[in-house]
Write a protein that holds these residues in place. Structure first.
Motif, short mmCIF file in Angstrom:
data_model
loop_
_atom_site.label_atom_id
_atom_site.label_comp_id
_atom_site.label_asym_id
_atom_site.label_seq_id
_atom_site.Cartn_x
_atom_site.Cartn_y
_atom_site.Cartn_z
N PHE A 1 -30.24 5.36 -11.63
CA PHE A 1 -30.90 6.12 -10.57
C PHE A 1 -31.72 7.26 -11.14
CE2 PHE A 1 -31.19 9.58 -7.54
CZ PHE A 1 -31.64 8.93 -6.40
N TYR A 2 -31.19 7.90 -12.17
CA TYR A 2 -31.84 9.10 -12.70
C TYR A 2 -32.75 8.76 -13.87
CZ TYR A 2 -28.52 11.65 -9.82
OH TYR A 2 -27.82 12.14 -8.76
N HIS A 3 -34.03 9.12 -13.72
CA HIS A 3 -35.00 8.80 -14.77
C HIS A 3 -34.65 9.40 -16.11
CE1 HIS A 3 -37.24 7.56 -11.37
NE2 HIS A 3 -37.60 8.77 -10.99
N TYR A 4 -33.92 10.51 -16.07
CA TYR A 4 -33.68 11.25 -17.30
C TYR A 4 -32.80 10.47 -18.29
CZ TYR A 4 -32.88 15.44 -20.13
OH TYR A 4 -32.84 16.35 -21.14
N PHE A 5 -31.91 9.63 -17.74
CA PHE A 5 -31.00 8.90 -18.62
C PHE A 5 -31.66 7.65 -19.18
CE2 PHE A 5 -27.80 11.00 -15.74
CZ PHE A 5 -27.51 11.99 -16.66
N ILE B 1 -22.14 13.06 -14.05
CA ILE B 1 -23.51 13.31 -14.50
C ILE B 1 -23.53 14.27 -15.69
CG2 ILE B 1 -25.71 14.32 -13.80
CD1 ILE B 1 -25.23 13.01 -11.06
N SER C 1 -25.79 14.61 -5.77
CA SER C 1 -25.95 14.67 -7.21
C SER C 1 -24.91 15.60 -7.84
CB SER C 1 -27.36 15.14 -7.55
OG SER C 1 -27.57 15.11 -8.93
N GLY D 1 -29.91 18.67 -13.09
CA GLY D 1 -30.60 17.56 -12.46
C GLY D 1 -30.89 16.54 -13.54
N ALA D 2 -31.37 15.38 -13.14
CA ALA D 2 -31.64 14.37 -14.16
C ALA D 2 -32.91 13.60 -13.83
CB ALA D 2 -30.44 13.44 -14.30
N GLY D 3 -33.95 14.35 -13.50
CA GLY D 3 -35.25 13.71 -13.33
C GLY D 3 -35.38 12.87 -12.08
N ALA D 4 -34.96 13.42 -10.94
CA ALA D 4 -35.21 12.72 -9.68
C ALA D 4 -35.69 13.76 -8.67
CB ALA D 4 -33.96 12.03 -9.19
N PHE D 5 -36.96 13.64 -8.27
CA PHE D 5 -37.57 14.60 -7.35
C PHE D 5 -36.78 14.70 -6.05
CE2 PHE D 5 -40.91 15.11 -3.93
CZ PHE D 5 -41.05 16.48 -4.08
N VAL D 6 -36.27 13.56 -5.58
CA VAL D 6 -35.61 13.54 -4.28
C VAL D 6 -34.36 14.42 -4.29
CG1 VAL D 6 -34.19 11.50 -4.69
CG2 VAL D 6 -34.96 12.01 -2.38
N CYS D 7 -33.81 14.71 -5.47
CA CYS D 7 -32.63 15.56 -5.55
C CYS D 7 -32.90 17.00 -5.14
CB CYS D 7 -32.00 15.52 -6.94
SG CYS D 7 -31.17 13.96 -7.24
N ARG E 1 -43.43 15.78 -16.20
CA ARG E 1 -44.12 16.56 -15.19
C ARG E 1 -44.03 18.03 -15.51
NH1 ARG E 1 -40.56 15.59 -11.04
NH2 ARG E 1 -39.86 13.49 -11.36
N GLU F 1 -24.91 2.45 -12.05
CA GLU F 1 -25.62 2.80 -10.82
C GLU F 1 -26.20 4.21 -10.94
OE1 GLU F 1 -23.47 1.67 -7.01
OE2 GLU F 1 -23.62 3.85 -6.87
N VAL F 2 -25.39 5.10 -11.46
CA VAL F 2 -25.83 6.49 -11.61
C VAL F 2 -26.88 6.60 -12.73
CG1 VAL F 2 -25.09 8.80 -12.32
CG2 VAL F 2 -23.75 7.50 -10.66
N ARG G 1 -25.30 9.01 -7.12
CA ARG G 1 -26.74 8.82 -7.00
C ARG G 1 -27.27 9.80 -5.98
NH1 ARG G 1 -28.54 3.01 -7.18
NH2 ARG G 1 -29.99 3.73 -5.60
N GLY G 2 -28.46 10.36 -6.26
CA GLY G 2 -28.99 11.35 -5.34
C GLY G 2 -29.75 10.74 -4.18
N SER G 3 -29.05 10.03 -3.31
CA SER G 3 -29.71 9.49 -2.12
C SER G 3 -29.46 10.42 -0.95
CB SER G 3 -29.15 8.12 -1.76
OG SER G 3 -29.40 7.22 -2.79
N HIS H 1 -24.95 13.61 -19.44
CA HIS H 1 -25.88 14.51 -20.14
C HIS H 1 -25.37 14.77 -21.56
CE1 HIS H 1 -29.13 15.75 -17.52
NE2 HIS H 1 -28.31 15.89 -16.51
N ASP I 1 -43.25 6.67 -6.77
CA ASP I 1 -42.37 6.59 -7.95
C ASP I 1 -41.03 7.24 -7.69
OD1 ASP I 1 -44.30 5.32 -9.36
OD2 ASP I 1 -44.96 7.08 -10.51
N GLU I 2 -41.03 8.31 -6.88
CA GLU I 2 -39.82 9.10 -6.72
C GLU I 2 -39.01 8.70 -5.49
OE1 GLU I 2 -38.54 11.20 -8.77
OE2 GLU I 2 -40.17 11.05 -10.21
N CYS J 1 -36.40 7.12 -3.23
CA CYS J 1 -35.10 6.58 -3.66
C CYS J 1 -34.91 5.17 -3.13
CB CYS J 1 -33.97 7.49 -3.20
SG CYS J 1 -33.48 7.25 -1.49
N ARG K 1 -33.12 21.59 -13.16
CA ARG K 1 -33.68 20.41 -13.84
C ARG K 1 -33.28 20.41 -15.31
NH1 ARG K 1 -39.99 20.01 -13.31
NH2 ARG K 1 -39.52 18.11 -14.42
#
Ligand SMILES: Cc1cc2nc3c(=O)[nH]c(=O)nc-3n(C[C@H](O)[C@H](O)[C@H](O)COP(=O)(O)O)c2cc1C
Ligand code: SF4
Ligand code: FES
Lengths: 668, 219
Positions: B121-125, B83, A398, A383-389, B178, B117-118, A403-405, B87, A557-558, A560, A342
């Motif tokens: 998808f990621y909350h961090y960005f 990704i 990822s 990681g970039a803040g996606a629980f599903v990853c 979190r 798209e990427v 996209r982390g689907s 970062h 929230d998480e 995808c 993470r």
């Protein structure tokens, strides 16, 4: 730069270096640093310089005592090692003058050792005291005074110091004392016992059997074996003091890949990331796939919000995880590995990156490692803040930069994983077990735990618990032992209501099941899961409906959004829960919840959607009356029911559709 | 380096411009016309200004291009590097500016849509620049049980914004996170990188006052 040789590694194993006689170790993990550990370290360095002292000042990770951060450990010649908690820069002068110079411990900061003894070896030098009775701490000073007076009376005050402990490791057992250096511990000590203890144990050197606390520590540190001990920034320290890379050496030079897998099979190690799949089998399956390239991935995404085992291990003992990854790679024939961590864990990232760099410099990574035919490279991906990853297929996507689907399995990653190649994904804790299994043997590891769940498990125990901390216990330890014996029970002496395990994919376990012995199977039977190791203690004031809503909201929230059952079902479920918690629920809602949950479990594509209903279903299963109370009596009545101060049988008659007077939900 | 900040030079120009216009207006009123010398001088000034703006613009473009090229070069050999490059960009700017994303699209030969798209998808960005100060509330389970909800409510009402938003003056950004690994100190908040434990909602006002004082000291 000169690289490490096999011979040197063997020499390290044969002659472990002696520790310096005098050292102070500061525990600098994220938790410790947030509490001010860097300032403590700086103050110690300053004093050391200023007073031209010779003690060795060391950096370490965390032993896991989060409740006492920042924590330091002090070794003075002729004294046992002492942990101090809640250390401040202002305390540093005392540590140096009282402890190092005068051999006197500091009141209200000592965390007693958990390695309790049952025999007295050598004369007592210090006596720790703490009242653990109902009004915790209130009689501590009284006992300190009584012991000091008694020692004075007998002319022993010069020889034995009486110290108030911050934490003594035994709880709800009246006044507890511990004799140092041996670690003999007495519990339920009463005023008349004071003279007896001084006369018999301190003067006479005999253990008093009727006071002796014989319950051994529940904890066994395998994963956390080096945490708080080694310097996470030093490969040298890991090599010399922690038998570092000896597991790898045994794998490379004393066994072949099949034998490594066999050792893992003998250990019974199962994945610690949630599902509990046998690790040896995962490696075997990956190995069995013919391919030009195989990958091993360390899953350090740690998505459970409130769990920090993996972060702590990565920060406190990064080389162990790297060594575990290398052994895994050797066993399955992989030449490349990725740590997926993470981005919210910058310290963990920094330390694992440093570990990789050091290992590369010393020739532990790269071509022909230690002169063997094994070549391996490791890299870090954020990681970039996606629980599903945290889900395997999403994680792979990822790392590939997409996209982390999640995608449907099969094919499993062991067949088609990263860039289409066979890939084994292992959790941080799983990998951290591996070097220990290789050095001490699979049978040794399998000696801990239950029939089907072997070894130990690390839990991050938080919430309404007295001592929030990391705990490592053999599988099969009961929840009650973990919460009451290791962590000191519920905060403020309140009554426990339930324990949540497995985070957003898990469920609640009510108080009547606290004596359940923890294993993958037992937790599943209760409607929860082992998960990665988050353990949340809830007391009577916590509303189960609110807790279920909290976890569900997290999953919504998480999500995808790739598949409808999870995307739409989750949202609907959340709306119903919200309605109920505002006192607008109707009688049919509970049946509707059940139906939606089942649809999500059955039809969701990945683990996130399949397990998202678990917190809801398990609270409904054990605390259905709290849902009923919300529906029948509104929020303020429900709050009373959830606290146990109103019986659910006597719900007040509510007239028609009048909205409740006070519709604000509260979690207090 | 915060390269994407064209707002301030533009602000200056418009300020000067209005002064100029005022001057012209007063000339016209006093003399009924604008003398040739003046109008020539004005157009010269405008040219100079425009030239300066173009220079800033092209410097900016060069910096962006150079930075992006550096990031890409660093990750060139790595498969699936998008990704990691994002970062690096976010580390540099605090968010992913649109101009930089566009340059990255050119440099990598990847469609801008795929980059977005990427990013989304990621909350961090983040796509918006962060505020000058940040208050982050831990919303992990331990903090939640110990009342992080109340802290968040207090912050929302005192700042008048929701989590994920920045105050209109771009001074304070409110966010949730979190578990920051300090569950022993729950509930915890992070104020400009400093973690505070065992926080009570009555203490929120003090923390905000502290930040605002910092802001004044800087200004
Ligand atoms: C939504 C979701 C989130 C997950 N998050 C994690 C995680 O944070 N860490 C982890 O190790 N495993 C996580 N897992 C489990 C992994 O997919 C995988 O099973 C595990 O990393 C395998 O390692 P192990 O065999 O060592 O347990 C998650 C699974 C799902 C479905
Ligand atoms: S179950 Fe949820 S998280 Fe998993 S793929 Fe479907 S929508 Fe995405
Ligand atoms: S839950 Fe807030 S710090 Fe862990």
């Amino acid at each position: 730069m000169k690289t490490l040789t096999r011979q040197e590694l063997e020499d390290f194993a044969a002659n472990p270096p002696a520790n310096p006689p005098e050292w102070i170790r500061v525990q600098l993990d994220t938790g410790g640093i947030a509490a001010g550990a860097e300032a403590v370290h700086a103050a110690l360095a300053h004093e050391r310089e200023e007073r031209k002292l010779l003690f060795s000042l060391q950096r370490a990770g965390s032993i896991g005592y989060s409740f006492a951060d920042p924590v330091i450990e002090v070794q003075a010649p002729g004294m046992p090692r002492i942990h101090y908690g809640h250390v401040t820069p202002e305390l540093v002068g005392q540590v140096i003058e009282d402890h190092l110079r005068d051999r006197r411990l500091i009141d209200d900061h000592v965390i007693a050792t958990r390695q309790r003894a049952v025999t007295l070896d050598g004369p007592v030098t210090h006596l720790l005291v703490r009242d653990t009775g109902p009004e915790t701490g209130s009689k501590t000073e009284f006992f300190q005074f009584s012991f000091t007076e008694e020692l004075k009376r007998r002319g022993l005050a010069e020889r034995v110091q009486v110290v108030r402990a911050l934490d003594i490791g035994v709880y709800e057992e009246g006044a507890v004392i511990q004799l140092l250096p041996s670690g003999v511990t007495y519990a339920n000590v009463l005023a008349p016992d004071v003279a007896r203890i001084v006369a018999e144990s301190i003067e006479g050197g005999r253990v008093i059997d009727d006071l002796l606390w014989k319950t051994p520590d529940r904890q066994v540190r395998i994963v956390l074996r080096n945490c708080g001990d080694v310097d996470p920034d030093s490969l040298d320290d890991y090599l010399r003091r922690a038998s570092g890379y000896q597991g790898l050496r045994r794998a490379l030079f004393e066994s072949n890949p099949e034998q490594v897998i066999a050792e893992l099979k003998a250990s019974g190690l199962r994945g610690r990331g949630g599902a509990g799949f046998p690790t040896w089998m995962k490696w075997q399956l990956t190995r069995a796939q013919p391919a030009p390239q195989r990958y091993v991935i360390c899953n350090g995404d740690e998505g459970d919000p409130g769990a920090f085992m993996d972060r702590s291990v990565l920060e406190s003992d990064p080389h162990s995880v790297l060594e575990g990854m290398m052994i895994a790679a050797y066993a399955m024939g992989a030449s490349k590995g990725y740590f997926y961590i993470r981005a919210e864990y910058p310290k963990a990232v920094e330390r694992i990156e440093r570990a990789i760099r050091q290992a590369r410099e010393q020739g532990l990574l790269g071509k022909n490692i230690l002169g063997s035919t094994f070549s391996f490279e490791a890299k870090v991906r954020l990681g970039a803040g996606a629980f599903v990853c945290g889900e395997e297929t999403a994680l792979i996507a990822s790392i590939e930069g997409r996209r982390g689907s999640p995608s449907p399995r099969p094919p499993y990653p062991s067949v088609r994983g990263l860039w289409g190649m066979p890939t084994a994904i292992n959790n941080v804790e799983t990998l951290a077990c591996v070097p220990a299994i290789l050095t001490r043997g699979g049978a040794w590891f399998a000696g801990f735990g239950t029939e089907t769940s072997k070894g130990t498990k690390v839990f991050a125990v938080t919430g309404k618990v007295r001592n929030a901390q990391l705990v490592e216990v053999p599988m099969g330890t009961t929840l009650r032992e973990i919460i009451y014996e290791v962590c000191g029970g519920v905060l403020d002496g309140r009554e426990i209501k339930a324990v949540q395990t497995g985070g957003p994919s898990g469920g609640v376990i009510p108080v009547q099941h606290l004596d359940t012995r923890v294993s993958y199977e037992s937790l599943q039977q209760l409607g929860s899961i082992m998960g990665s190791g988050g353990m949340l203690v809830m007391d009577k004031t916590d509303s189960m409906v609110e807790v279920a809503k909290f976890y569900l909201k997290f999953c919504v929230d998480e999500s995808c959004g790739k598949c409808a059952p999870c995307r739409i079902g989750g949202y609907q479920l959340l709306q119903i829960l919200d309605r109920i918690s505002r006192g607008r629920g109707s009688a049919g809602d509970l049946a509707l919840i059940q139906r939606i949950c089942q649809a999500m479990q059955r039809a969701s594509l990945c683990g996130l959607g399949q397990t998202a209903p678990n917190p809801v279903l398990s609270t409904l299963r054990y605390f259905g009356e709290e849902y009923q109370a919300f529906i029948e009596g509104g929020p303020s009545y429900a709050r009373k029911v959830s606290r146990g101060s109103a019986s659910p049988a006597k719900a007040p008659e509510r007239t028609g559709t009048t909205p409740p007077v006070n519709p604000t939900p509260s979690n207090r | 380096m915060k390269s994407a900040a064209p707002a301030s030079p533009v602000g200056h120009v418009s300020h000067d411009e209005s002064a100029l216009l005022d001057l012209l207006e007063s000339l016209k009123q006093r003399h009924g016309f604008v003398p040739r010398e003046v109008s020539d001088e004005v157009s010269r000034l405008v040219e100079v200004k425009l030239e300066r703006l173009r220079r800033i613009q092209s410097q900016l473009d060069t910096t962006i291009r150079r930075d992006v090229q550096q990031h890409v070069a660093h990750w060139r050999e790595e498969e699936g590097n998008l990704i990691m490059i994002l970062h690096a960009i976010q580390n540099q700017h605090g968010y992913v500016p649109r101009e930089v994303a566009m340059e990255l699209s050119r440099e990598l030969g990847v469609k801008l849509a795929r980059i977005y798209e990427v990013i989304t998808f990621y909350h961090y960005f983040k796509l918006q620049p962060p505020g000058a100060h940040t208050v982050t509330v831990c919303n992990g389970t331990a903090c939640y049980l110990k009342g992080s909800g109340e802290l968040l409510n207090e912050l929302r009402s005192q700042l008048g914004i929701a989590e994920g938003q920045t105050t209109p003056d771009r001074q304070i950004h409110l966010d949730t996170v979190r578990c920051i690994g300090c569950c022993g100190m729950a509930p915890a908040i992070v104020v400009d990188g400093k973690t505070c434990g065992h926080v009570k909602s009555s203490e929120i006002a003090g923390h905000l006052a502290g930040l605002r004082a910092k802001k004044e000291a800087v200004a």
